[in-house]
Scaffold this motif. Structure first.
Motif, PDB file in Angstrom:
ATOM      1  N   SER A 160     -24.558  13.108 -25.859  1.00  0.00           N
ATOM      2  CA  SER A 160     -24.565  14.484 -25.344  1.00  0.00           C
ATOM      3  C   SER A 160     -24.343  14.543 -23.836  1.00  0.00           C
ATOM      4  O   SER A 160     -24.362  15.623 -23.249  1.00  0.00           O
ATOM      5  CB  SER A 160     -25.892  15.165 -25.676  1.00  0.00           C
ATOM      6  N   ARG A 161     -24.160  13.363 -23.213  1.00  0.00           N
ATOM      7  CA  ARG A 161     -23.923  13.263 -21.760  1.00  0.00           C
ATOM      8  C   ARG A 161     -25.073  13.892 -20.958  1.00  0.00           C
ATOM      9  O   ARG A 161     -24.842  14.592 -19.970  1.00  0.00           O
ATOM     10  CB  ARG A 161     -22.590  13.907 -21.388  1.00  0.00           C
ATOM     11  N   ASN A 162     -26.270  13.627 -21.424  1.00  0.00           N
ATOM     12  CA  ASN A 162     -27.462  14.142 -20.761  1.00  0.00           C
ATOM     13  C   ASN A 162     -27.863  13.203 -19.622  1.00  0.00           C
ATOM     14  O   ASN A 162     -28.415  12.124 -19.851  1.00  0.00           O
ATOM     15  CB  ASN A 162     -28.609  14.275 -21.766  1.00  0.00           C
ATOM     16  N   LYS A 163     -27.630  13.605 -18.409  1.00  0.00           N
ATOM     17  CA  LYS A 163     -27.942  12.782 -17.240  1.00  0.00           C
ATOM     18  C   LYS A 163     -29.425  12.795 -16.900  1.00  0.00           C
ATOM     19  O   LYS A 163     -29.878  12.021 -16.055  1.00  0.00           O
ATOM     20  CB  LYS A 163     -27.133  13.267 -16.042  1.00  0.00           C
ATOM     21  N   ASN A 164     -30.181  13.671 -17.543  1.00  0.00           N
ATOM     22  CA  ASN A 164     -31.600  13.819 -17.225  1.00  0.00           C
ATOM     23  C   ASN A 164     -32.511  13.201 -18.278  1.00  0.00           C
ATOM     24  O   ASN A 164     -33.681  13.565 -18.377  1.00  0.00           O
ATOM     25  CB  ASN A 164     -31.945  15.305 -17.067  1.00  0.00           C
ATOM     26  N   MET A 165     -31.976  12.255 -19.071  1.00  0.00           N
ATOM     27  CA  MET A 165     -32.776  11.746 -20.182  1.00  0.00           C
ATOM     28  C   MET A 165     -34.045  11.057 -19.699  1.00  0.00           C
ATOM     29  O   MET A 165     -35.087  11.129 -20.362  1.00  0.00           O
ATOM     30  CB  MET A 165     -31.951  10.819 -21.070  1.00  0.00           C
ATOM     31  N   LEU A 166     -34.008  10.392 -18.576  1.00  0.00           N
ATOM     32  CA  LEU A 166     -35.210   9.747 -18.063  1.00  0.00           C
ATOM     33  C   LEU A 166     -36.202  10.767 -17.532  1.00  0.00           C
ATOM     34  O   LEU A 166     -37.406  10.662 -17.765  1.00  0.00           O
ATOM     35  CB  LEU A 166     -34.857   8.743 -16.968  1.00  0.00           C
ATOM     36  N   LYS A 167     -35.710  11.760 -16.814  1.00  0.00           N
ATOM     37  CA  LYS A 167     -36.583  12.775 -16.229  1.00  0.00           C
ATOM     38  C   LYS A 167     -37.313  13.584 -17.301  1.00  0.00           C
ATOM     39  O   LYS A 167     -38.435  14.038 -17.096  1.00  0.00           O
ATOM     40  CB  LYS A 167     -35.776  13.727 -15.347  1.00  0.00           C
ATOM     41  N   GLU A 168     -36.660  13.759 -18.465  1.00  0.00           N
ATOM     42  CA  GLU A 168     -37.225  14.608 -19.507  1.00  0.00           C
ATOM     43  C   GLU A 168     -38.311  13.908 -20.328  1.00  0.00           C
ATOM     44  O   GLU A 168     -39.031  14.572 -21.077  1.00  0.00           O
ATOM     45  CB  GLU A 168     -36.113  15.072 -20.450  1.00  0.00           C
ATOM     46  N   MET A 169     -38.438  12.592 -20.191  1.00  0.00           N
ATOM     47  CA  MET A 169     -39.372  11.840 -21.024  1.00  0.00           C
ATOM     48  C   MET A 169     -40.565  11.360 -20.218  1.00  0.00           C
ATOM     49  O   MET A 169     -40.404  10.802 -19.133  1.00  0.00           O
ATOM     50  CB  MET A 169     -38.662  10.626 -21.641  1.00  0.00           C
ATOM     51  N   PRO A 170     -41.786  11.555 -20.732  1.00  0.00           N
ATOM     52  CA  PRO A 170     -42.974  11.050 -20.025  1.00  0.00           C
ATOM     53  C   PRO A 170     -43.113   9.538 -20.118  1.00  0.00           C
ATOM     54  O   PRO A 170     -43.748   8.919 -19.278  1.00  0.00           O
ATOM     55  CB  PRO A 170     -44.126  11.762 -20.743  1.00  0.00           C
ATOM     56  N   PHE A 171     -42.500   8.925 -21.151  1.00  0.00           N
ATOM     57  CA  PHE A 171     -42.626   7.477 -21.350  1.00  0.00           C
ATOM     58  C   PHE A 171     -41.400   6.773 -20.770  1.00  0.00           C
ATOM     59  O   PHE A 171     -40.582   6.216 -21.493  1.00  0.00           O
ATOM     60  CB  PHE A 171     -42.777   7.166 -22.833  1.00  0.00           C
ATOM     61  N   LYS A 172     -41.292   6.774 -19.475  1.00  0.00           N
ATOM     62  CA  LYS A 172     -40.081   6.269 -18.817  1.00  0.00           C
ATOM     63  C   LYS A 172     -39.887   4.774 -19.021  1.00  0.00           C
ATOM     64  O   LYS A 172     -38.754   4.302 -19.194  1.00  0.00           O
ATOM     65  CB  LYS A 172     -40.114   6.627 -17.330  1.00  0.00           C
ATOM     66  N   ALA A 173     -40.963   3.990 -18.995  1.00  0.00           N
ATOM     67  CA  ALA A 173     -40.831   2.550 -19.196  1.00  0.00           C
ATOM     68  C   ALA A 173     -40.273   2.249 -20.586  1.00  0.00           C
ATOM     69  O   ALA A 173     -39.456   1.328 -20.761  1.00  0.00           O
ATOM     70  CB  ALA A 173     -42.189   1.879 -19.000  1.00  0.00           C
ATOM     71  N   LEU A 174     -40.708   3.019 -21.571  1.00  0.00           N
ATOM     72  CA  LEU A 174     -40.214   2.847 -22.931  1.00  0.00           C
ATOM     73  C   LEU A 174     -38.719   3.123 -22.998  1.00  0.00           C
ATOM     74  O   LEU A 174     -37.965   2.367 -23.631  1.00  0.00           O
ATOM     75  CB  LEU A 174     -40.968   3.779 -23.881  1.00  0.00           C
ATOM     76  N   ILE A 175     -38.279   4.184 -22.355  1.00  0.00           N
ATOM     77  CA  ILE A 175     -36.854   4.536 -22.375  1.00  0.00           C
ATOM     78  C   ILE A 175     -36.023   3.486 -21.649  1.00  0.00           C
ATOM     79  O   ILE A 175     -34.944   3.092 -22.118  1.00  0.00           O
ATOM     80  CB  ILE A 175     -36.638   5.928 -21.752  1.00  0.00           C
ATOM     81  N   VAL A 176     -36.520   3.003 -20.517  1.00  0.00           N
ATOM     82  CA  VAL A 176     -35.798   1.967 -19.763  1.00  0.00           C
ATOM     83  C   VAL A 176     -35.641   0.720 -20.625  1.00  0.00           C
ATOM     84  O   VAL A 176     -34.568   0.102 -20.662  1.00  0.00           O
ATOM     85  CB  VAL A 176     -36.536   1.641 -18.451  1.00  0.00           C
ATOM     86  N   SER A 177     -36.685   0.340 -21.349  1.00  0.00           N
ATOM     87  CA  SER A 177     -36.612  -0.852 -22.196  1.00  0.00           C
ATOM     88  C   SER A 177     -35.637  -0.676 -23.357  1.00  0.00           C
ATOM     89  O   SER A 177     -35.169  -1.663 -23.936  1.00  0.00           O
ATOM     90  CB  SER A 177     -38.000  -1.199 -22.741  1.00  0.00           C
ATOM     91  N   ALA A 178     -35.332   0.585 -23.700  1.00  0.00           N
ATOM     92  CA  ALA A 178     -34.432   0.866 -24.821  1.00  0.00           C
ATOM     93  C   ALA A 178     -32.997   1.127 -24.377  1.00  0.00           C
ATOM     94  O   ALA A 178     -32.136   1.423 -25.217  1.00  0.00           O
ATOM     95  CB  ALA A 178     -34.948   2.068 -25.611  1.00  0.00           C
ATOM     96  N   LEU A 179     -32.714   1.021 -23.081  1.00  0.00           N
ATOM     97  CA  LEU A 179     -31.384   1.388 -22.578  1.00  0.00           C
ATOM     98  C   LEU A 179     -30.273   0.520 -23.162  1.00  0.00           C
ATOM     99  O   LEU A 179     -29.243   1.041 -23.611  1.00  0.00           O
ATOM    100  CB  LEU A 179     -31.372   1.296 -21.046  1.00  0.00           C
ATOM    101  N   ILE A 180     -30.444  -0.784 -23.163  1.00  0.00           N
ATOM    102  CA  ILE A 180     -29.360  -1.660 -23.633  1.00  0.00           C
ATOM    103  C   ILE A 180     -29.119  -1.500 -25.134  1.00  0.00           C
ATOM    104  O   ILE A 180     -27.976  -1.259 -25.551  1.00  0.00           O
ATOM    105  CB  ILE A 180     -29.647  -3.127 -23.266  1.00  0.00           C
TER     106      ILE A 180
END
Length: 307
Positions: free
Chosen positions: A258-278
C-alpha cells in the motif's frame, strides 16, 4: 419477532444462491427470517430474489448496495438485523434441514449475557466436518483460544447476539473490498466467550471465485485492509510472540504493497516491526511476482471474497 436472522452477502451469485433458499424452505423450525445483502451484483440476483419474495414461503428482506466487499456487506447486515441472534450463510453454502432448530433450541437452553453467542460446525457437502470438531471437554471458549490453545482447525459457523455484532463496524478503504471478518469477533471475545455446539449448522463449498482460493490476489488488491487486520491481531492482549511475529511479517508486506511510509509510526511495537522487515520484504516480493501476470493483464478488476 423471529429469534434468528440468517443473512447472506452475495455478489453475482445468482447461479448458486438458490441452494441457500431451498435449504431454508426445508428447515424443521421456522423461527427465522432471511436477509440478503446484494453487494452490487450485475447478474439477475434482484429478479431471482423478487420471485422468491412473491412466493411468500419465508420472510425475506433484500437490500442492494454499491460494492463494498464482504465486510461492507456484513456492516449493512448488522445495521439492519433486529432479531436476537444472527448467522451468516454465504451464497455458495446452505444449511442442513435441522440447523435453525439446533440454533433456537441450544440458545433457549443456554441463553446468557455472559456469552456473545456460540460456535457450531461447518461440513462439506459430503457431510464430512471441516477441520476438527469442537473440544468436548469445554462448554465455552474465545475464538482465539479455540484455534491457538485448544488446537481446533477449519472454519466454524458462528452464531452471534445481534446487539453485540452492531458494535465495532469494519472500516472501509477506498478502492478495496476486504478486511478479515474475525477482527470483530476477536474484539467481542475480549469481553465474552462463545458457547460450543458440536452440531453441523452449515454445508460449505469453496468455489473457484471465492477468496479462500484467491488469497494472494486479495493481498495484492487490498493491502490497506490486510495491514489494518494484521495490526489489530498484533494489538490483541493474547497471542504468543511467534503469533505476533507472523502478523508483523504480513503487516510489513501489506504496508509495502500500500506504499505506507508511516508503518513504523503507526505501530506501538516498533521493535517487533523492525525485526519483521526483511521477511516482510521477501513476502512482499513473492506476492508481487505471483500476482504480476494477472495484475498486468486484468488490472484491479473486482474479485469479491465469498468464502
Amino acid at each position: 419477532m423471529k429469534m434468528l436472522t440468517v443473512f447472506t452477502p452475495t455478489y453475482n451469485r445468482a447461479y448458486c444462491l438458490h441452494q441457500v433458499y431451498e435449504s431454508l424452505l426445508r428447515q424443521t423450525c421456522t423461527d427465522f427470517e432471511w436477509l440478503i445483502i446484494d453487494d452490487g451484483s450485475s447478474d439477475n440476483t434482484k429478479e431471482l430474489v423478487a420471485g422468491w419474495i412473491e412466493e411468500q414461503h419465508i420472510p425475506i428482506t433484500y437490500v442492494f448496495q454499491q460494492n463494498q466487499g464482504m465486510h461492507g456487506a456484513h456492516n449493512t447486515a448488522y445495521e439492519r438485523i433486529e432479531t436476537e441472534l444472527n448467522v451468516c450463510i454465504d451464497s455458495d453454502d446452505y444449511m442442513p434441514d435441522d440447523a435453525v432448530e439446533h440454533i433456537v433450541t441450544f440458545w433457549n437452553e443456554h441463553r446468557s449475557d455472559k456469552f456473545c453467542g456460540f460456535a457450531g460446525l461447518d461440513a462439506y457437502t459430503n457431510g464430512e466436518t471441516v477441520g476438527s470438531k469442537l473440544p468436548l471437554h469445554l462448554a465455552s471458549s474465545t475464538l482465539f483460544d479455540l484455534y491457538h490453545k485448544h488446537g481446533v482447525i477449519g472454519d466454524k459457523k458462528l452464531v452471534y447476539r445481534s446487539s453485540l455484532t452492531k458494535l465495532h463496524p469494519y472500516p472501509l478503504f477506498e478502492g478495496e473490498n476486504y478486511v478479515g471478518l474475525d477482527y470483530k469477533y476477536h474484539l467481542l471475545n475480549q469481553q465474552y466467550e462463545l458457547l460450543l455446539l458440536n452440531e453441523v449448522l452449515c454445508h460449505v463449498e469453496y468455489l473457484a471465485d471465492g477468496s479462500s482460493r484467491n488469497m494472494l490476489k486479495q493481498y495484492r488488491r487490498n493491502p490497506k485492509g490486510f495491514a489494518f487486520y494484521r495490526k489489530s491481531l498484533i494489538n490483541l492482549p493474547v497471542g504468543s510472540t511467534g503469533f505476533k511475529y507472523r502478523q508483523a511479517v504480513h503487516y510489513v508486506s501489506s504496508s509495502l504493497l500500500s506504499r505506507n511510509k508511516n508503518m513504523l509510526k503507526e505501530m506501538p511495537f516498533k521493535a517487533l516491526i523492525v525485526s519483521a522487515l526483511i521477511p516482510g520484504l521477501l513476502l512482499f516480493g513473492y506476492i508481487k511476482i505471483k500476482t504480476r501476470r494477472e495484475y498486468v493483464l486484468k488490472g484491479m478488476a473486482n474479485d469479491y471474497p465469498m468464502a
